[in-house]
Design a protein around this motif. Sequence first.
Motif, PDB file in Angstrom:
ATOM      1  N   LEU A   1      50.071  15.293  16.696  1.00 46.55           N
ATOM      2  CA  LEU A   1      49.994  16.265  15.606  1.00 46.55           C
ATOM      3  C   LEU A   1      48.826  17.211  15.774  1.00 46.55           C
ATOM      4  CD1 LEU A   1      50.805  13.873  12.620  1.00 46.55           C
ATOM      5  CD2 LEU A   1      52.350  15.431  13.839  1.00 46.55           C
ATOM      6  N   VAL A   2      48.317  17.301  16.998  1.00 49.32           N
ATOM      7  CA  VAL A   2      47.171  18.159  17.263  1.00 49.32           C
ATOM      8  C   VAL A   2      47.649  19.566  17.575  1.00 49.32           C
ATOM      9  CG1 VAL A   2      45.167  18.534  18.731  1.00 49.32           C
ATOM     10  CG2 VAL A   2      45.878  16.201  18.143  1.00 49.32           C
ATOM     11  N   THR A   3      47.075  20.543  16.932  1.00 48.69           N
ATOM     12  CA  THR A   3      47.394  21.935  17.222  1.00 48.69           C
ATOM     13  C   THR A   3      46.216  22.580  17.916  1.00 48.69           C
ATOM     14  OG1 THR A   3      48.777  22.079  15.246  1.00 48.69           O
ATOM     15  CG2 THR A   3      48.042  24.151  16.236  1.00 48.69           C
ATOM     16  N   LEU A   4      46.457  23.103  19.081  1.00 48.32           N
ATOM     17  CA  LEU A   4      45.391  23.702  19.882  1.00 48.32           C
ATOM     18  C   LEU A   4      45.734  25.148  20.170  1.00 48.32           C
ATOM     19  CD1 LEU A   4      44.887  20.771  22.418  1.00 48.32           C
ATOM     20  CD2 LEU A   4      43.363  21.380  20.551  1.00 48.32           C
ATOM     21  N   SER A   5      44.733  25.948  20.238  1.00 49.46           N
ATOM     22  CA  SER A   5      44.942  27.370  20.509  1.00 49.46           C
ATOM     23  C   SER A   5      45.421  27.579  21.927  1.00 49.46           C
ATOM     24  CB  SER A   5      43.619  28.123  20.297  1.00 49.46           C
ATOM     25  OG  SER A   5      43.750  29.450  20.743  1.00 49.46           O
ATOM     26  N   SER A   6      46.297  28.547  22.091  1.00 48.81           N
ATOM     27  CA  SER A   6      46.837  28.843  23.413  1.00 48.81           C
ATOM     28  C   SER A   6      45.802  29.454  24.343  1.00 48.81           C
ATOM     29  CB  SER A   6      48.040  29.784  23.281  1.00 48.81           C
ATOM     30  OG  SER A   6      47.642  30.995  22.651  1.00 48.81           O
ATOM     31  N   VAL A   7      44.601  29.736  23.809  1.00 51.40           N
ATOM     32  CA  VAL A   7      43.581  30.324  24.680  1.00 51.40           C
ATOM     33  C   VAL A   7      43.016  29.285  25.644  1.00 51.40           C
ATOM     34  CG1 VAL A   7      42.949  32.019  22.939  1.00 51.40           C
ATOM     35  CG2 VAL A   7      41.695  29.870  23.036  1.00 51.40           C
ATOM     36  N   TRP A   8      43.260  27.988  25.371  1.00 48.61           N
ATOM     37  CA  TRP A   8      42.778  26.966  26.278  1.00 48.61           C
ATOM     38  C   TRP A   8      43.493  27.092  27.620  1.00 48.61           C
ATOM     39  CZ3 TRP A   8      38.583  24.202  25.406  1.00 48.61           C
ATOM     40  CH2 TRP A   8      38.171  24.002  24.089  1.00 48.61           C
ATOM     41  N   CYS A   9      42.726  27.043  28.717  1.00 44.29           N
ATOM     42  CA  CYS A   9      43.325  27.115  30.044  1.00 44.29           C
ATOM     43  C   CYS A   9      43.459  25.704  30.615  1.00 44.29           C
ATOM     44  CB  CYS A   9      42.486  27.991  30.972  1.00 44.29           C
ATOM     45  SG  CYS A   9      40.801  27.393  31.209  1.00 44.29           S
ATOM     46  N   VAL A  10      44.265  25.582  31.654  1.00 45.21           N
ATOM     47  CA  VAL A  10      44.496  24.282  32.275  1.00 45.21           C
ATOM     48  C   VAL A  10      43.200  23.780  32.905  1.00 45.21           C
ATOM     49  CG1 VAL A  10      45.931  22.991  33.890  1.00 45.21           C
ATOM     50  CG2 VAL A  10      46.833  25.041  32.788  1.00 45.21           C
ATOM     51  N   GLN A  11      42.934  22.497  32.711  1.00 42.15           N
ATOM     52  CA  GLN A  11      41.741  21.873  33.285  1.00 42.15           C
ATOM     53  C   GLN A  11      42.117  20.525  33.876  1.00 42.15           C
ATOM     54  OE1 GLN A  11      38.656  21.553  30.281  1.00 42.15           O
ATOM     55  NE2 GLN A  11      39.392  23.391  29.263  1.00 42.15           N
TER      56      GLN A  11
ATOM     57  N   VAL B   1      45.148  15.906  33.517  1.00 41.22           N
ATOM     58  CA  VAL B   1      45.371  17.355  33.482  1.00 41.22           C
ATOM     59  C   VAL B   1      45.476  17.746  32.013  1.00 41.22           C
ATOM     60  CG1 VAL B   1      46.821  19.271  34.235  1.00 41.22           C
ATOM     61  CG2 VAL B   1      46.651  17.208  35.655  1.00 41.22           C
ATOM     62  N   LEU B   2      44.656  18.699  31.588  1.00 43.01           N
ATOM     63  CA  LEU B   2      44.606  19.099  30.183  1.00 43.01           C
ATOM     64  C   LEU B   2      45.179  20.501  29.999  1.00 43.01           C
ATOM     65  CD1 LEU B   2      40.936  17.930  29.435  1.00 43.01           C
ATOM     66  CD2 LEU B   2      43.028  16.561  29.417  1.00 43.01           C
ATOM     67  N   PHE B   3      45.927  20.684  28.913  1.00 48.73           N
ATOM     68  CA  PHE B   3      46.481  21.983  28.521  1.00 48.73           C
ATOM     69  C   PHE B   3      47.450  22.552  29.553  1.00 48.73           C
ATOM     70  CE2 PHE B   3      42.017  21.729  26.983  1.00 48.73           C
ATOM     71  CZ  PHE B   3      42.303  21.488  25.649  1.00 48.73           C
ATOM     72  N   ALA B   4      48.236  21.654  30.159  1.00 46.97           N
ATOM     73  CA  ALA B   4      49.229  22.104  31.143  1.00 46.97           C
ATOM     74  C   ALA B   4      50.447  22.690  30.430  1.00 46.97           C
ATOM     75  CB  ALA B   4      49.644  20.940  32.033  1.00 46.97           C
ATOM     76  N   SER B   5      51.213  23.454  31.176  1.00 47.07           N
ATOM     77  CA  SER B   5      52.444  24.049  30.634  1.00 47.07           C
ATOM     78  C   SER B   5      53.657  23.268  31.124  1.00 47.07           C
ATOM     79  CB  SER B   5      52.569  25.504  31.078  1.00 47.07           C
ATOM     80  OG  SER B   5      51.470  26.266  30.612  1.00 47.07           O
ATOM     81  N   GLN B   6      54.752  23.409  30.402  1.00 49.20           N
ATOM     82  CA  GLN B   6      55.997  22.790  30.836  1.00 49.20           C
ATOM     83  C   GLN B   6      56.659  23.672  31.890  1.00 49.20           C
ATOM     84  OE1 GLN B   6      58.362  20.701  27.836  1.00 49.20           O
ATOM     85  NE2 GLN B   6      57.028  21.587  26.266  1.00 49.20           N
ATOM     86  N   PRO B   7      57.437  23.109  32.790  1.00 48.97           N
ATOM     87  CA  PRO B   7      57.750  21.686  32.935  1.00 48.97           C
ATOM     88  C   PRO B   7      56.613  20.924  33.643  1.00 48.97           C
ATOM     89  CG  PRO B   7      58.820  22.922  34.664  1.00 48.97           C
ATOM     90  CD  PRO B   7      58.165  23.947  33.765  1.00 48.97           C
ATOM     91  N   VAL B   8      56.620  19.601  33.502  1.00 48.04           N
ATOM     92  CA  VAL B   8      55.606  18.761  34.134  1.00 48.04           C
ATOM     93  C   VAL B   8      55.803  18.772  35.643  1.00 48.04           C
ATOM     94  CG1 VAL B   8      54.726  16.416  34.333  1.00 48.04           C
ATOM     95  CG2 VAL B   8      55.474  17.281  32.110  1.00 48.04           C
ATOM     96  N   LYS B   9      54.726  18.997  36.358  1.00 48.97           N
ATOM     97  CA  LYS B   9      54.765  18.962  37.813  1.00 48.97           C
ATOM     98  C   LYS B   9      54.199  17.635  38.321  1.00 48.97           C
ATOM     99  CE  LYS B   9      56.183  23.270  38.457  1.00 48.97           C
ATOM    100  NZ  LYS B   9      56.188  23.777  37.089  1.00 48.97           N
ATOM    101  N   GLU B  10      54.367  17.390  39.597  1.00 51.11           N
ATOM    102  CA  GLU B  10      53.901  16.146  40.200  1.00 51.11           C
ATOM    103  C   GLU B  10      52.400  16.187  40.469  1.00 51.11           C
ATOM    104  OE1 GLU B  10      54.887  13.310  44.102  1.00 51.11           O
ATOM    105  OE2 GLU B  10      55.575  15.387  44.016  1.00 51.11           O
ATOM    106  N   ILE B  11      51.726  15.090  40.168  1.00 49.99           N
ATOM    107  CA  ILE B  11      50.324  14.927  40.556  1.00 49.99           C
ATOM    108  C   ILE B  11      50.306  14.326  41.954  1.00 49.99           C
ATOM    109  CG2 ILE B  11      48.235  13.558  40.137  1.00 49.99           C
ATOM    110  CD1 ILE B  11      48.606  13.988  37.181  1.00 49.99           C
ATOM    111  N   ARG B  12      49.502  14.909  42.814  1.00 47.36           N
ATOM    112  CA  ARG B  12      49.440  14.445  44.201  1.00 47.36           C
ATOM    113  C   ARG B  12      48.076  13.803  44.480  1.00 47.36           C
ATOM    114  NH1 ARG B  12      53.642  16.741  47.170  1.00 47.36           N
ATOM    115  NH2 ARG B  12      54.745  18.441  46.109  1.00 47.36           N
ATOM    116  N   TRP B  13      48.111  12.631  45.102  1.00 46.47           N
ATOM    117  CA  TRP B  13      46.894  11.904  45.473  1.00 46.47           C
ATOM    118  C   TRP B  13      46.711  11.959  46.984  1.00 46.47           C
ATOM    119  CZ3 TRP B  13      43.572   9.775  41.925  1.00 46.47           C
ATOM    120  CH2 TRP B  13      44.056   9.613  40.626  1.00 46.47           C
TER     121      TRP B  13
END
Length: 259
Positions: A8-18, A57-69
Motif C-alpha cells: 500500500l506504499v505510494t511512491l513518486s515516479s521521480v524515483w529512479c532505479v537503484q 533492485v529498487l523502483f524497477a519498471s515492469q516487466p520484471v527482468k532477470e537478475i544475473r549473478w
Amino acid sequence: MIVLIVTLVTLSSVWCVQMQWRDDPDLVEFDTIQQGREHIKLMVAMVGETIDLRCQVLFASQPVKEIRWKVDGDPRGKSENLIVTKTMDGKLFIEDHLKINNITEAMDGSTVSCEYAEAQKGSGDWAGYTGRVEAVMHVFKLTIKTPEEVCETSVGNVQLVFEESMGSSPGKTKVDKRIRSKIIERTNIKSDELYHDTSKYSVSLPIATVNTNQDILDMKPEIIINGTISDTWPCICGSGTVVASTWGIGLVMIAADFS
C-alpha cells in the motif's frame, strides 16, 4: 518462481532505479568510498563457510527482468526465486539471492556481482536502466600450530592463527573489525584474548577445546606440528599410543558450490 506482493506504499515516479546489497554483517564498506565505486562492498568470510548474498533492485519498471549473478565475470545461477514487491504506482522492488557453499582459499580477492538491466536496444542506442552491485571477497584461513608434546598428550594449548588467504587488507579497518568479531564468536573468547600482528590474528586455546569446537573444525584448518605440516587431527593419547584420524587437511581443495 516469482512471488508478487502488493503493498500500500505510494511512491513518486521521480524515483529512479537503484541497486543495493541487502544488509549483511559480513558485507562492509571501504574505509573511504571513492566516487564511482559506491556500488562495491567487501565480503568478509572464512574458509569452509556458506554465504548467502542478497541483491535488491529498487523502483524497477515492469516487466520484471532477470537478475544475473557472476563470480569473476563467470555466470553463476539464475533468477528462479525472485521476490517482487509492487507499489501502488506500479514500481517494483525485486530481490534475489546467491548461495555459495564451502568458501575456499582460492576465492580470496574474487568479485561477486549482481546485475540487472531494463535496457533495450532501439534506434541504434541502448535505453533504460542497467546497473550492478559488487562484493570483493576477503577470505580468511586458519592454521593451528601445536607443539608435538601437546599433540601426543592432548594436554596443553595450541595456537590458532587466522590470516587472509592471498594477502592482507591494510587500511581496511572495517574488514579488521568484522573478522575480529567473527573470530571471537567462533572461538568463544574475550576480545582481549585475541592478538593482532600486522595481517595475522591469533588466539591460544586448550587442545581439548579445539577438538570439540565444530565451528573451528569446519574451517578445515592447516595443522602444523613443530613447524611441519601434518595431515592428521585430532591427536589423541591413550596408553602411550598416539591415535590420529586423517582429514587430508591442506592437501585437497574443496570446490565451492554455487546455488
